[in-house]
Write a protein that holds these residues in place. Structure first.
Motif, PDB file in Angstrom:
ATOM      1  N   LEU A   1       0.828  -1.197   0.000  1.00 11.31           N
ATOM      2  CA  LEU A   1       0.000   0.000   0.000  1.00 11.31           C
ATOM      3  C   LEU A   1       0.866   1.251   0.000  1.00 11.31           C
ATOM      4  O   LEU A   1       0.564   2.239  -0.684  1.00 11.31           O
ATOM      5  N   GLY A   2       1.971   1.226   0.760  1.00 18.71           N
ATOM      6  CA  GLY A   2       2.879   2.361   0.788  1.00 18.71           C
ATOM      7  C   GLY A   2       3.488   2.632  -0.582  1.00 18.71           C
ATOM      8  O   GLY A   2       3.564   3.792  -1.032  1.00 18.71           O
ATOM      9  N   LEU A   3       3.931   1.585  -1.271  1.00 17.12           N
ATOM     10  CA  LEU A   3       4.487   1.760  -2.619  1.00 17.12           C
ATOM     11  C   LEU A   3       3.436   2.299  -3.580  1.00 17.12           C
ATOM     12  O   LEU A   3       3.733   3.145  -4.432  1.00 17.12           O
ATOM     13  N   LEU A   4       2.203   1.816  -3.448  1.00 16.68           N
ATOM     14  CA  LEU A   4       1.121   2.292  -4.308  1.00 16.68           C
ATOM     15  C   LEU A   4       0.858   3.781  -4.084  1.00 16.68           C
ATOM     16  O   LEU A   4       0.674   4.553  -5.046  1.00 16.68           O
ATOM     17  N   LEU A   5       0.867   4.216  -2.829  1.00 11.80           N
ATOM     18  CA  LEU A   5       0.656   5.629  -2.529  1.00 11.80           C
ATOM     19  C   LEU A   5       1.794   6.497  -3.061  1.00 11.80           C
ATOM     20  O   LEU A   5       1.566   7.625  -3.512  1.00 11.80           O
ATOM     21  N   ILE A   6       3.010   5.970  -3.005  1.00 13.14           N
ATOM     22  CA  ILE A   6       4.146   6.714  -3.547  1.00 13.14           C
ATOM     23  C   ILE A   6       3.987   6.905  -5.054  1.00 13.14           C
ATOM     24  O   ILE A   6       4.205   7.999  -5.602  1.00 13.14           O
ATOM     25  N   ILE A   7       3.581   5.835  -5.750  1.00 10.18           N
ATOM     26  CA  ILE A   7       3.410   5.919  -7.203  1.00 10.18           C
ATOM     27  C   ILE A   7       2.324   6.918  -7.573  1.00 10.18           C
ATOM     28  O   ILE A   7       2.477   7.742  -8.482  1.00 10.18           O
ATOM     29  N   VAL A   8       1.204   6.873  -6.850  1.00 18.19           N
ATOM     30  CA  VAL A   8       0.053   7.695  -7.211  1.00 18.19           C
ATOM     31  C   VAL A   8       0.184   9.131  -6.703  1.00 18.19           C
ATOM     32  O   VAL A   8      -0.078  10.096  -7.446  1.00 18.19           O
ATOM     33  N   LEU A   9       0.593   9.295  -5.444  1.00 18.01           N
ATOM     34  CA  LEU A   9       0.549  10.614  -4.813  1.00 18.01           C
ATOM     35  C   LEU A   9       1.902  11.314  -4.705  1.00 18.01           C
ATOM     36  O   LEU A   9       1.950  12.507  -4.414  1.00 18.01           O
ATOM     37  N   SER A  10       3.001  10.573  -4.892  1.00 16.69           N
ATOM     38  CA  SER A  10       4.324  11.200  -4.838  1.00 16.69           C
ATOM     39  C   SER A  10       4.915  11.383  -6.234  1.00 16.69           C
ATOM     40  O   SER A  10       5.313  12.484  -6.614  1.00 16.69           O
ATOM     41  N   VAL A  11       4.978  10.305  -6.989  1.00 12.24           N
ATOM     42  CA  VAL A  11       5.515  10.384  -8.345  1.00 12.24           C
ATOM     43  C   VAL A  11       4.497  11.015  -9.280  1.00 12.24           C
ATOM     44  O   VAL A  11       4.823  11.816 -10.152  1.00 12.24           O
ATOM     45  N   GLY A  12       3.215  10.636  -9.088  1.00 10.53           N
ATOM     46  CA  GLY A  12       2.155  11.123  -9.961  1.00 10.53           C
ATOM     47  C   GLY A  12       1.864  10.119 -11.054  1.00 10.53           C
ATOM     48  O   GLY A  12       2.755   9.388 -11.520  1.00 10.53           O
ATOM     49  N   ILE A  13       0.621  10.058 -11.448  1.00 11.60           N
ATOM     50  CA  ILE A  13       0.215   9.110 -12.475  1.00 11.60           C
ATOM     51  C   ILE A  13      -0.808   9.781 -13.387  1.00 11.60           C
ATOM     52  O   ILE A  13      -1.795  10.358 -12.920  1.00 11.60           O
ATOM     53  N   GLY A  14      -0.551   9.750 -14.697  1.00  7.19           N
ATOM     54  CA  GLY A  14      -1.434  10.386 -15.653  1.00  7.19           C
ATOM     55  C   GLY A  14      -1.527  11.885 -15.393  1.00  7.19           C
ATOM     56  O   GLY A  14      -0.512  12.562 -15.164  1.00  7.19           O
ATOM     57  N   PRO A  15      -2.743  12.414 -15.377  1.00  8.33           N
ATOM     58  CA  PRO A  15      -2.897  13.869 -15.124  1.00  8.33           C
ATOM     59  C   PRO A  15      -2.718  14.251 -13.661  1.00  8.33           C
ATOM     60  O   PRO A  15      -2.659  15.436 -13.330  1.00  8.33           O
ATOM     61  N   LEU A  16      -2.638  13.256 -12.788  1.00  7.17           N
ATOM     62  CA  LEU A  16      -2.508  13.539 -11.357  1.00  7.17           C
ATOM     63  C   LEU A  16      -1.038  13.803 -11.016  1.00  7.17           C
ATOM     64  O   LEU A  16      -0.192  12.906 -11.141  1.00  7.17           O
ATOM     65  N   PRO A  17      -0.692  15.018 -10.588  1.00  8.10           N
ATOM     66  CA  PRO A  17       0.713  15.314 -10.263  1.00  8.10           C
ATOM     67  C   PRO A  17       1.090  14.782  -8.889  1.00  8.10           C
ATOM     68  O   PRO A  17       0.236  14.492  -8.054  1.00  8.10           O
ATOM     69  N   GLY A  18       2.392  14.647  -8.665  1.00  8.30           N
ATOM     70  CA  GLY A  18       2.877  14.251  -7.351  1.00  8.30           C
ATOM     71  C   GLY A  18       2.684  15.375  -6.350  1.00  8.30           C
ATOM     72  O   GLY A  18       3.032  16.531  -6.626  1.00  8.30           O
ATOM     73  N   MET A  19       2.121  15.054  -5.207  1.00 13.21           N
ATOM     74  CA  MET A  19       1.811  16.082  -4.215  1.00 13.21           C
ATOM     75  C   MET A  19       2.607  15.936  -2.924  1.00 13.21           C
ATOM     76  O   MET A  19       2.649  16.861  -2.114  1.00 13.21           O
ATOM     77  N   PHE A  20       3.211  14.760  -2.709  1.00 11.67           N
ATOM     78  CA  PHE A  20       3.901  14.508  -1.451  1.00 11.67           C
ATOM     79  C   PHE A  20       5.306  13.988  -1.723  1.00 11.67           C
ATOM     80  O   PHE A  20       5.578  13.434  -2.795  1.00 11.67           O
ATOM     81  N   PRO A  21       6.224  14.165  -0.762  1.00  8.58           N
ATOM     82  CA  PRO A  21       7.586  13.651  -0.934  1.00  8.58           C
ATOM     83  C   PRO A  21       7.594  12.130  -1.029  1.00  8.58           C
ATOM     84  O   PRO A  21       6.723  11.445  -0.481  1.00  8.58           O
ATOM     85  N   THR A  22       8.564  11.593  -1.736  1.00  5.47           N
ATOM     86  CA  THR A  22       8.661  10.138  -1.877  1.00  5.47           C
ATOM     87  C   THR A  22       9.245   9.469  -0.637  1.00  5.47           C
ATOM     88  O   THR A  22       9.106   8.265  -0.467  1.00  5.47           O
ATOM     89  N   GLY A  23       9.894  10.230   0.216  1.00  9.42           N
ATOM     90  CA  GLY A  23      10.474   9.626   1.409  1.00  9.42           C
ATOM     91  C   GLY A  23      11.206  10.653   2.253  1.00  9.42           C
ATOM     92  O   GLY A  23      11.258  11.844   1.929  1.00  9.42           O
ATOM     93  N   GLY A  24      11.766  10.169   3.346  1.00 11.24           N
ATOM     94  CA  GLY A  24      12.480  11.051   4.256  1.00 11.24           C
ATOM     95  C   GLY A  24      11.551  11.702   5.255  1.00 11.24           C
ATOM     96  O   GLY A  24      10.336  11.522   5.227  1.00 11.24           O
ATOM     97  N   MET A  25      12.145  12.505   6.135  1.00  9.05           N
ATOM     98  CA  MET A  25      11.380  13.169   7.178  1.00  9.05           C
ATOM     99  C   MET A  25      11.343  14.682   6.995  1.00  9.05           C
ATOM    100  O   MET A  25      10.452  15.346   7.497  1.00  9.05           O
ATOM    101  N   GLU A  26      12.304  15.225   6.253  1.00  4.44           N
ATOM    102  CA  GLU A  26      12.365  16.660   6.047  1.00  4.44           C
ATOM    103  C   GLU A  26      13.140  16.947   4.769  1.00  4.44           C
ATOM    104  O   GLU A  26      13.910  16.106   4.287  1.00  4.44           O
ATOM    105  N   SER A  27      12.925  18.137   4.228  1.00  7.68           N
ATOM    106  CA  SER A  27      13.640  18.538   3.014  1.00  7.68           C
ATOM    107  C   SER A  27      14.963  19.197   3.332  1.00  7.68           C
ATOM    108  O   SER A  27      15.863  19.250   2.492  1.00  7.68           O
ATOM    109  N   GLY A  28      15.096  19.735   4.546  1.00  6.29           N
ATOM    110  CA  GLY A  28      16.329  20.383   4.961  1.00  6.29           C
ATOM    111  C   GLY A  28      16.307  21.887   4.711  1.00  6.29           C
ATOM    112  O   GLY A  28      15.610  22.390   3.812  1.00  6.29           O
ATOM    113  N   GLY A  29      17.056  22.610   5.515  1.00 10.84           N
ATOM    114  CA  GLY A  29      17.194  24.046   5.329  1.00 10.84           C
ATOM    115  C   GLY A  29      16.016  24.869   5.802  1.00 10.84           C
ATOM    116  O   GLY A  29      15.873  26.030   5.399  1.00 10.84           O
TER     117      GLY A  29
END
Length: 348
Positions: free
Chosen positions: A174-202
């Protein structure tokens, strides 16, 4: 049960106090037995953790060198440094003696005490599991209560069907599926969340909090989706059993509103098994977060365990395994200790 025998159950004035353990009851003996059982279980985990991970193939010393050309003298020096040249029985006695004082040794790959690495990663795991635990417990109790009170309706069938489906899905899938759909993006749906980690830094201040919360969304959604179903089903089942009780029929006959009957009488009594499940789930969530943290590269105990297992970093793996098992044992014991306070018959 007659209406005359149950006036306190349907009274709309001050609710009756919950059941109490009688003075002089067998609760102290029950308490001592449960605590002793937990201590024996923790000791068994300590012994098991030592021998279990020594079955993993591979030489941790050679793995630490990263494939570099190392002389036999250097390998021997490494083994002496970490005590791997000692007989197995000597390693075992040294490990148990130190572990009983809270010393799980030194990590092979990080060259720092195992306790320090666990302490460093623990807050991150507690942030993830604590957030998910509160959400899926509240969601499971709310939906379980509504499904039971409206059993047989379209909403009930939808809730139970969805809960069973999600509960049967592996968390890593389920986690991998959410990454594909909501992080990477699929079709017209853009990625909205980071693919991993806890912070972006800075980032600092509120921006840092918002950034961590943004990274937290997908792993929390994964845990909530997989775990809330069990709470829903247990709450629903317990409430359905309670709804056939005579005192609820009497309460309705007295003219109490249906919502009041459910909230004041049915739900509190039906939550007894759910309370036990809550404690068990709290320990199990801490131990079961390994796959989710690994999939989302979350810097907690689960990710640290996966990283240590790949070496294998025996002291770190053993220390983390003990922490995971101890979380389950301690929470199960707390559930056993709380339950008699809710229902004194358990301790008799």
């Amino acid at each position: 049960m007659t209406a005359d025998a149950t006036p306190a159950l349907v009274e709309e004035r001050e609710p009756a106090a919950g059941p109490r353990v009688r003075k002089g009851s067998s609760y102290p003996r029950y308490l001592a037995g449960k605590v002793a059982g937990a201590a024996v279980s923790l000791l068994a985990v300590l012994v098991t953790s030592f021998f279990l991970f020594r079955l993993i193939p591979g030489d941790p010393v050679k793995t630490m060198t990263g494939g570099r050309q190392v002389s036999a003298e250097q390998l021997a020096a490494y083994r002496r440094e970490f005590g791997l040249d000692l007989p197995l029985w000597r390693q075992f006695t040294d490990y148990c003696g130190k572990a009983l004082t809270g010393d799980f040794g030194t990590s092979y790959q990080f060259r720092s005490p195992v306790v320090d690495k666990i302490t460093e990663a623990l807050p991150n795991t507690l942030l993830l599991t604590g957030t998910a635990f509160v959400l899926y417990t509240a969601l499971g109790i709310f939906l379980g209560t509504r499904s039971a009170w409206r059993r047989g309706t379209v909403g009930d069938r939808f809730n139970t069907g969805l809960a069973l489906t999600l509960y049967s899905i592996p968390s890593f899938w389920l986690g991998l599926l959410l990454i594909i759909v909501l992080s990477v993006g699929i079709g017209p749906l853009p990625g909205m969340f980071p693919t991993g980690g806890m912070e972006s830094g800075g980032k600092e201040g509120f921006a840092y909090v918002a950034d961590v919360a943004h990274h937290l969304v997908l792993p929390v959604v994964t845990l909530v989706a997989v775990e809330y179903g069990q709470t829903l089903l247990v709450t629903r089942s317990a409430l359905l059993d309670e709804m056939g009780s005579d005192y609820l029929t009497t309460a309705r006959a007295k003219g109490l509103r249906d919502d009041l009957v459910r909230r004041r009488h049915a739900v509190p009594n039906a939550l007894l098994p759910t309370v036990t499940l809550i404690f068990i789930n709290l320990g199990r969530t801490v131990a079961g977060v390994i796959l989710v943290e690994t999939v989302f590269s979350w810097p907690g105990l689960g990710g640290l365990f996966y990283q240590a297992l790949s070496v294998p970093d025996l002291p770190l793996v053993q220390g983390l395994f003990f922490v995971f098992a101890a979380a389950v044992i301690v929470m199960n014991t707390l559930a056993d200790l709380v339950y008699p306070l809710l229902d004194p018959r358990v301790a008799r």
